[in-house]
Design a protein around this motif. Structure first.
Motif, PDB file in Angstrom:
ATOM      1  N   ASN A  28       6.464 109.106  87.666  1.00 17.46           N
ATOM      2  CA  ASN A  28       8.014 109.204  88.205  1.00 17.46           C
ATOM      3  C   ASN A  28       8.423 108.078  89.075  1.00 17.46           C
ATOM      4  O   ASN A  28       9.406 107.379  88.978  1.00 17.46           O
ATOM      5  CB  ASN A  28       7.793 110.503  89.112  1.00 17.46           C
ATOM      6  CG  ASN A  28       7.902 111.766  88.075  1.00 17.46           C
ATOM      7  OD1 ASN A  28       8.953 111.941  87.601  1.00 17.46           O
ATOM      8  ND2 ASN A  28       6.778 112.283  87.925  1.00 17.46           N
ATOM      9  N   LEU A  29       7.548 107.448  89.955  1.00 13.00           N
ATOM     10  CA  LEU A  29       7.734 106.295  90.780  1.00 13.00           C
ATOM     11  C   LEU A  29       8.104 105.028  89.668  1.00 13.00           C
ATOM     12  O   LEU A  29       8.990 104.325  90.598  1.00 13.00           O
ATOM     13  CB  LEU A  29       6.713 106.134  91.663  1.00 13.00           C
ATOM     14  CG  LEU A  29       6.584 106.818  93.137  1.00 13.00           C
ATOM     15  CD1 LEU A  29       5.517 106.529  93.943  1.00 13.00           C
ATOM     16  CD2 LEU A  29       8.031 106.894  93.893  1.00 13.00           C
ATOM     17  N   SER A  30       7.443 105.025  88.801  1.00 10.52           N
ATOM     18  CA  SER A  30       7.582 103.589  88.038  1.00 10.52           C
ATOM     19  C   SER A  30       8.909 103.576  87.540  1.00 10.52           C
ATOM     20  O   SER A  30       9.415 102.221  87.140  1.00 10.52           O
ATOM     21  CB  SER A  30       6.638 103.759  86.947  1.00 10.52           C
ATOM     22  OG  SER A  30       6.798 104.487  86.042  1.00 10.52           O
ATOM     23  N   TYR A  76      10.137 119.205  89.717  1.00 13.49           N
ATOM     24  CA  TYR A  76       9.296 117.721  89.956  1.00 13.49           C
ATOM     25  C   TYR A  76       8.183 118.212  90.849  1.00 13.49           C
ATOM     26  O   TYR A  76       6.839 117.895  90.339  1.00 13.49           O
ATOM     27  CB  TYR A  76       9.882 116.800  90.710  1.00 13.49           C
ATOM     28  CG  TYR A  76       9.282 115.676  91.217  1.00 13.49           C
ATOM     29  CD1 TYR A  76       8.472 114.935  90.697  1.00 13.49           C
ATOM     30  CD2 TYR A  76       8.941 115.689  92.785  1.00 13.49           C
ATOM     31  CE1 TYR A  76       7.559 113.934  90.998  1.00 13.49           C
ATOM     32  CE2 TYR A  76       8.018 114.718  93.268  1.00 13.49           C
ATOM     33  CZ  TYR A  76       7.381 113.824  92.290  1.00 13.49           C
ATOM     34  OH  TYR A  76       6.420 113.035  92.697  1.00 13.49           O
ATOM     35  N   LEU A  77       8.370 119.281  91.954  1.00 11.95           N
ATOM     36  CA  LEU A  77       7.096 119.835  92.409  1.00 11.95           C
ATOM     37  C   LEU A  77       6.337 120.491  91.517  1.00 11.95           C
ATOM     38  O   LEU A  77       4.990 120.300  91.522  1.00 11.95           O
ATOM     39  CB  LEU A  77       7.659 120.716  93.748  1.00 11.95           C
ATOM     40  CG  LEU A  77       8.679 120.134  94.589  1.00 11.95           C
ATOM     41  CD1 LEU A  77       8.963 121.074  95.724  1.00 11.95           C
ATOM     42  CD2 LEU A  77       7.877 118.954  95.371  1.00 11.95           C
ATOM     43  N   GLU A  93       1.884 128.619  96.376  1.00 14.86           N
ATOM     44  CA  GLU A  93       2.357 128.967  98.012  1.00 14.86           C
ATOM     45  C   GLU A  93       3.348 127.840  98.576  1.00 14.86           C
ATOM     46  O   GLU A  93       4.154 128.239  99.252  1.00 14.86           O
ATOM     47  CB  GLU A  93       1.402 129.556  98.732  1.00 14.86           C
ATOM     48  CG  GLU A  93       0.731 130.665  98.582  1.00 14.86           C
ATOM     49  CD  GLU A  93      -0.524 131.230  99.378  1.00 14.86           C
ATOM     50  OE1 GLU A  93      -1.090 130.132  99.974  1.00 14.86           O
ATOM     51  OE2 GLU A  93      -1.005 132.246  99.143  1.00 14.86           O
ATOM     52  N   THR A  94       2.608 126.704  98.591  1.00 17.03           N
ATOM     53  CA  THR A  94       3.382 125.465  98.763  1.00 17.03           C
ATOM     54  C   THR A  94       4.624 125.105  98.141  1.00 17.03           C
ATOM     55  O   THR A  94       5.855 124.901  99.003  1.00 17.03           O
ATOM     56  CB  THR A  94       2.503 124.149  98.868  1.00 17.03           C
ATOM     57  OG1 THR A  94       1.206 124.390  99.619  1.00 17.03           O
ATOM     58  CG2 THR A  94       3.124 122.925  99.082  1.00 17.03           C
ATOM     59  N   ILE A  95       4.648 125.229  96.985  1.00 19.35           N
ATOM     60  CA  ILE A  95       5.861 124.959  96.348  1.00 19.35           C
ATOM     61  C   ILE A  95       6.958 126.056  96.455  1.00 19.35           C
ATOM     62  O   ILE A  95       8.168 125.634  96.478  1.00 19.35           O
ATOM     63  CB  ILE A  95       5.806 124.452  95.002  1.00 19.35           C
ATOM     64  CG1 ILE A  95       5.055 125.632  94.055  1.00 19.35           C
ATOM     65  CG2 ILE A  95       5.072 123.252  94.788  1.00 19.35           C
ATOM     66  CD1 ILE A  95       5.134 125.324  92.533  1.00 19.35           C
ATOM     67  N   LEU A  96       6.774 127.252  96.448  1.00 19.35           N
ATOM     68  CA  LEU A  96       7.390 128.285  96.787  1.00 19.35           C
ATOM     69  C   LEU A  96       8.048 128.260  98.188  1.00 19.35           C
ATOM     70  O   LEU A  96       9.160 128.509  98.366  1.00 19.35           O
ATOM     71  CB  LEU A  96       6.687 129.576  96.391  1.00 19.35           C
ATOM     72  CG  LEU A  96       6.544 129.791  94.923  1.00 19.35           C
ATOM     73  CD1 LEU A  96       5.823 131.147  94.689  1.00 19.35           C
ATOM     74  CD2 LEU A  96       7.808 129.842  94.178  1.00 19.35           C
TER      75      LEU A  96
END
Length: 130
Positions: A28-30, A76-77, A93-96
């Motif tokens: 994605n960064l590229s 993306y996440l 849990e983190t992405i939500l």
């Protein structure tokens, strides 16, 4: 900064960033960085609060410029945590939580987006099932 910081945060949410997750971040960064690995290396050095502050600032800036990017940012996440073909409770849990707290996506909507992406793309790692 969002791609790097968000990627690192969610990739490490289960305690370790896998090679596949790092590769997904770099891919994605590229499209945005001439030397994505060097840039990501610099971002990884921003531990703890500094990393989170950089993430928050970048997310807020994107959302100020274009609030309609919320779903793409959340997608993306999801892409990063699914890169290793293993979805862990901590990652979900983190992405939500990020969807609700930072991206202002209601929990039910975020869960529906997540489930739709899983249904469309998820192929489990057969070794992780046993």
């Amino acid at each position: 900064d969002f791609i790097a910081t968000a990627g690192i945060i969610v990739a490490h949410s289960d305690g370790e960033a896998t090679d596949e997750e790092i590769e997904a971040i770099l891919n994605n960064l590229s499209t945005l960085q001439v030397f994505p690995a060097a840039y990501l290396s610099d971002i990884v050095k921003l531990r703890g609060d500094r990393l989170v502050k950089k993430f928050m600032k970048s997310a807020q800036k994107i959302l100020e410029l274009n609030p309609n990017m919320r779903t793409a940012m959340f997608t993306y996440l999801v892409e990063i945590v699914m890169a290793d073909k293993e979805l862990k409770k901590e990652e979900i849990e983190t992405i939500l939580s990020l969807a609700n707290d930072i991206l202002d996506i209601p929990p039910m909507e975020a869960a529906n987006i997540l489930l739709e992406i899983i249904q469309q793309n998820y192929t489990p790692n057969i070794h992780s099932l046993f």
